[in-house]
Design an enzyme around this catalytic site. Sequence first.
Site, PDB file in Angstrom:
ATOM      1  N   HIS A  82       0.831  -1.217   0.000  1.00 51.18           N
ATOM      2  CA  HIS A  82       0.000   0.000   0.000  1.00 51.18           C
ATOM      3  C   HIS A  82       0.866   1.268   0.000  1.00 51.18           C
ATOM      4  CE1 HIS A  82       1.000   0.956   4.170  1.00 51.18           C
ATOM      5  NE2 HIS A  82       0.976  -0.355   4.377  1.00 51.18           N
ATOM      6  N   SER A  85       0.766   5.485   4.578  1.00 54.16           N
ATOM      7  CA  SER A  85      -0.421   5.718   5.419  1.00 54.16           C
ATOM      8  C   SER A  85      -0.134   6.879   6.378  1.00 54.16           C
ATOM      9  CB  SER A  85      -0.749   4.458   6.223  1.00 54.16           C
ATOM     10  OG  SER A  85       0.166   4.330   7.296  1.00 54.16           O
ATOM     11  N   LEU A  86      -1.207   7.328   7.041  1.00 55.41           N
ATOM     12  CA  LEU A  86      -1.035   8.434   8.003  1.00 55.41           C
ATOM     13  C   LEU A  86      -0.109   8.045   9.153  1.00 55.41           C
ATOM     14  CD1 LEU A  86      -4.669   9.728   7.823  1.00 55.41           C
ATOM     15  CD2 LEU A  86      -2.664  11.211   7.644  1.00 55.41           C
ATOM     16  N   ARG A 131      -6.044   0.813   3.869  1.00 53.35           N
ATOM     17  CA  ARG A 131      -4.900   1.353   3.118  1.00 53.35           C
ATOM     18  C   ARG A 131      -4.565   0.468   1.900  1.00 53.35           C
ATOM     19  NH1 ARG A 131      -3.142  -0.504   8.191  1.00 53.35           N
ATOM     20  NH2 ARG A 131      -1.188  -1.658   8.359  1.00 53.35           N
ATOM     21  N   GLU A 185      -1.567  -6.771   7.464  1.00 48.84           N
ATOM     22  CA  GLU A 185      -0.222  -6.565   8.016  1.00 48.84           C
ATOM     23  C   GLU A 185      -0.033  -7.474   9.222  1.00 48.84           C
ATOM     24  OE1 GLU A 185       2.761  -6.260   7.955  1.00 48.84           O
ATOM     25  OE2 GLU A 185       3.063  -4.132   7.491  1.00 48.84           O
ATOM     26  N   HIS A 255       0.586  -5.580   2.416  1.00 48.22           N
ATOM     27  CA  HIS A 255       1.388  -4.845   3.401  1.00 48.22           C
ATOM     28  C   HIS A 255       2.847  -5.295   3.410  1.00 48.22           C
ATOM     29  CE1 HIS A 255      -2.392  -3.329   5.113  1.00 48.22           C
ATOM     30  NE2 HIS A 255      -2.841  -4.479   4.625  1.00 48.22           N
TER      31      HIS A 255
HETATM   32  O1  LIG Z   1       2.886  -1.882  10.416  1.00 54.26           O
HETATM   33  C1  LIG Z   1       3.757  -1.030  10.246  1.00 54.26           C
HETATM   34  O2  LIG Z   1       4.161  -0.287  11.138  1.00 54.26           O
HETATM   35  C2  LIG Z   1       4.389  -0.882   8.894  1.00 54.26           C
HETATM   36  O3  LIG Z   1       3.409  -0.924   7.937  1.00 54.26           O
HETATM   37  C3  LIG Z   1       5.413  -1.922   8.620  1.00 54.26           C
HETATM   38  O4  LIG Z   1       6.290  -1.793   9.632  1.00 54.26           O
HETATM   39  P1  LIG Z   1       7.791  -2.338   9.589  1.00 54.26           P
HETATM   40  O5  LIG Z   1       8.565  -1.553   8.588  1.00 54.26           O
HETATM   41  O6  LIG Z   1       8.253  -2.096  11.001  1.00 54.26           O
HETATM   42  O7  LIG Z   1       7.729  -3.788   9.275  1.00 54.26           O
END
Ligand SMILES: O=C(O)[C@H](O)COP(=O)(O)O
Length: 327
Positions: A82, A85-86, A131, A185, A255
Amino acid sequence: MATVASHQAITTSHRPYNFKASHFPKEPLNNVPIKLRQKQFKIQASSQAPLLDPVLSPSKTTPQSSYKKKSSNEASLILIRHGESLWNEKNLFTGCVDVPLTEKGVAEAIQAGKRISNIPVDLIFTSSLIRAQMTAMLAMTQHRCKKVPIILHDESEKAQTWSHVFSEETRKQSIPVIAAWQLNERMYGELQGLNKEETAERYGTQQVHEWRRSYHIPPPKGESLEMCAERAVAYFEDNIQPELAFGNNVLIAAHGNSLRSIIMYLDKLTSQEVTSLELSTGLPLLYIFKDRKFMRRGSPVGPTEAGVYAYTKRLAQYRQKLDETLN
Ligand SMILES: O=C(O)[C@H](O)COP(=O)(O)O
């Protein structure tokens, strides 16, 4: 440390589409997306025809001839993480918190769409999180086939009935979108909502790196990549790979970590190799599925990038047909 209970809690509470066996009693799980499409798009079950692409189909009216055409043993698979995101913008651990895209994320999704605008898409899978769904929808606004992506709803009999499409012609101009919690995710446990930099200051860079990138080590009360892979790769094998084997071209919008686990499976990476796999937001990755093997073809650079269409004769033909039909 994560427990089995916490893993199960997340896997059951994020289940927007309940593929109950009782809905399709005689069908194996890997037929569910096809059957779901048949139910909601009112396709005759006996034809077993996938959604037809008038560009790929020699005939616009005969499902069986299209079926034969589509039973080619080659299909495209596009993966897109995606757009920003915010909470990516604020550098917060997000995991399964359902946060929308920023303006930059919207632009990234549109740019990703331009990059894949000449690659066929018959079926879209997203996670259940907004997202990923925004990214898929925005990307498809750029596709030259101009078909309408339609989210299928299987959460109740009523939702299925009320979202039926009764026009064959309209159906042909649509692309089914299946949202699956299994592509969500990784659940980041007690890190969700925490600032990544502050967390590294508090627990140490090495510890936070292990939580974020190792295969086996879960963040506190969250999923390790291994746990995330258990549901994401199983979903891919049971529901997405059969579509590719059937000749359907698939786009997955998901994700960082659910896609890392799927890429680990596609590229046969070891648990050590996957630790250095990083995915940028909004970056499309193309694979060709042929002879039951996945071939990584990198990221299409742009809609006019000749190299992408030289990957396979089928992609080149698809693009040529788009040019002929649309110009
Ligand atoms: O869930 C999150 O914070 C990010 O989308 C992915 O996080 P990471 O880079 O810590 O795996």
